[in-house]
Design an enzyme around this catalytic site. Structure first.
Site, PDB file in Angstrom:
ATOM      1  N   ASP A  78      -3.273 -79.639  19.936  1.00  0.00           N
ATOM      2  CA  ASP A  78      -1.863 -79.269  20.084  1.00  0.00           C
ATOM      3  C   ASP A  78      -1.636 -77.857  19.543  1.00  0.00           C
ATOM      4  O   ASP A  78      -2.125 -77.521  18.464  1.00  0.00           O
ATOM      5  CB  ASP A  78      -1.009 -80.286  19.317  1.00  0.00           C
ATOM      6  CG  ASP A  78       0.432 -80.266  19.771  1.00  0.00           C
ATOM      7  OD1 ASP A  78       0.675 -79.979  20.962  1.00  0.00           O
ATOM      8  OD2 ASP A  78       1.320 -80.555  18.946  1.00  0.00           O
ATOM      9  N   HIS A  79      -0.869 -77.072  20.258  1.00  0.00           N
ATOM     10  CA  HIS A  79      -0.512 -75.717  19.809  1.00  0.00           C
ATOM     11  C   HIS A  79      -1.712 -74.877  19.403  1.00  0.00           C
ATOM     12  O   HIS A  79      -1.705 -74.257  18.336  1.00  0.00           O
ATOM     13  CB  HIS A  79       0.494 -75.775  18.648  1.00  0.00           C
ATOM     14  CG  HIS A  79       1.847 -76.271  19.064  1.00  0.00           C
ATOM     15  ND1 HIS A  79       2.703 -75.526  19.845  1.00  0.00           N
ATOM     16  CD2 HIS A  79       2.468 -77.447  18.824  1.00  0.00           C
ATOM     17  CE1 HIS A  79       3.807 -76.230  20.062  1.00  0.00           C
ATOM     18  NE2 HIS A  79       3.686 -77.398  19.467  1.00  0.00           N
ATOM     19  N   ALA A 220       5.918 -86.375  15.980  1.00  0.00           N
ATOM     20  CA  ALA A 220       5.008 -86.274  14.838  1.00  0.00           C
ATOM     21  C   ALA A 220       5.729 -86.660  13.545  1.00  0.00           C
ATOM     22  O   ALA A 220       5.350 -87.610  12.871  1.00  0.00           O
ATOM     23  CB  ALA A 220       4.430 -84.867  14.732  1.00  0.00           C
TER      24      ALA A 220
HETATM   25 ZN   LIG Z   1       5.111 -78.843  19.540  1.00  0.00          ZN
END
Ligand SMILES: [Zn+2]
Length: 275
Positions: A78-79, A220
């Site tokens: 992610d990212h 998250a």
């Molecule tokens: Zn994000």
């Protein structure tokens, strides 16, 4: 079973539901999210942050667990912020990368994402990118439909994260989502759309977004708070000066809390029973 986001999200878009993408901090909450997915018969996407997780070691472990699962599981970096992050993710055995160049000017974002997409696709991996900017606070820059269409066509990405009013982390107030913009994006952009910053956005908002073209919802912060609350409640239920195996139950309680939040989002997203 291992699946990339292209497989998981193409089906979700065709059948108009959303798949939760869950922030992974360690083995405990990974297994909790996996158990939730198997019980709910839901596909699931596991989000790994570079820097937070040792992606080489953890990625390989996660891949083994995902391969043994009875439901489709994607493990995505992610990212990913640097070119190297994407290359490491390929080596670590991830199924997908999210390439975040959303702070760069449009043309530069497009050029860098295009290059990494070519590499990832050659490795059989899926790619998500972000256009507009989902901020850590309130300063989001909304995604423009005309730009989004051109971006997807030129880069070849499999999914696009859009900025329609959510932010990462915790909110002061429930955010106001731009549903008209979402509708326009859904009708303009040819690939599944992703919403980041799902925690604290409100179940009604999320349900509506999932019915209007969001096919991947990133959550998250709520997983972490769910885990901590579960542990706190358990700790408060213990007698003072207890002598038992109770400390070992800590891990179990953290897992139970995360699992409940994961399962709730599968119901909310409409992915329950879609594995
Ligand atoms: Zn994000």
């Amino acid at each position: 079973m291992l699946a990339n986001i292209k497989d998981i999200l193409t089906k979700a878009k065709a059948e108009n539901y959303c798949v939760p993408a869950l922030g992974i901090g360690n083995e405990i909450n990974f297994m909790a999210c996996l158990q939730a997915a198997e019980e709910k018969r839901s596909p699931v996407i596991m989000l790994f942050m570079y820097g937070k997780n040792d992606i080489m070691r953890f990625g390989k472990w996660a891949r083994e667990q995902a391969a043994q699962a009875s439901v489709p599981v994607s493990i995505i970096l992610d990212h990913g912020a640097e070119y190297e992050h994407a290359i490491w993710a390929i080596h670590a055995g991830f199924t997908d990368i999210m390439v975040d160049r959303s702070k760069l000017p449009f043309e530069e974002n497009m050029a860098q994402v295009k290059e990494l997409t070519k590499i990832a696709h050659a490795c059989g991996m899926g790619v998500e990118a972000e256009l507009g900017h989902v901020a850590m606070g309130d300063e989001s820059v909304f995604t423009r439909p005309d730009e989004a269409k051109r971006f997807v066509e030129e880069t070849g990405v499999d999914a696009l994260a859009v900025a329609i009013g959510t932010a990462h982390g915790a909110y002061k107030d429930t955010p106001k989502l731009q549903f008209e913009l979402l509708e326009e994006l859904r009708d303009t952009v040819p690939v599944p759309l992703v919403l980041h910053g799902g925690s604290g956005t409100g179940d009604e908002n999320l349900k509506k977004a999932c019915s209007m073209g969001i096919n991947k919802l990133n959550v998250a912060y709520e997983l972490y708070t769910g885990a901590i609350d579960s542990y706190k409640n358990y700790k408060e239920s213990l007698p003072e000066n207890f002598r038992s195996w109770a400390p070992y139950d800590l891990y179990e309680k953290l897992g139970e809390g995360a699992k409940a939040v994961a399962a709730h989002h599968m119901d909310l997203c409409g992915s329950t029973g879609k594995a």
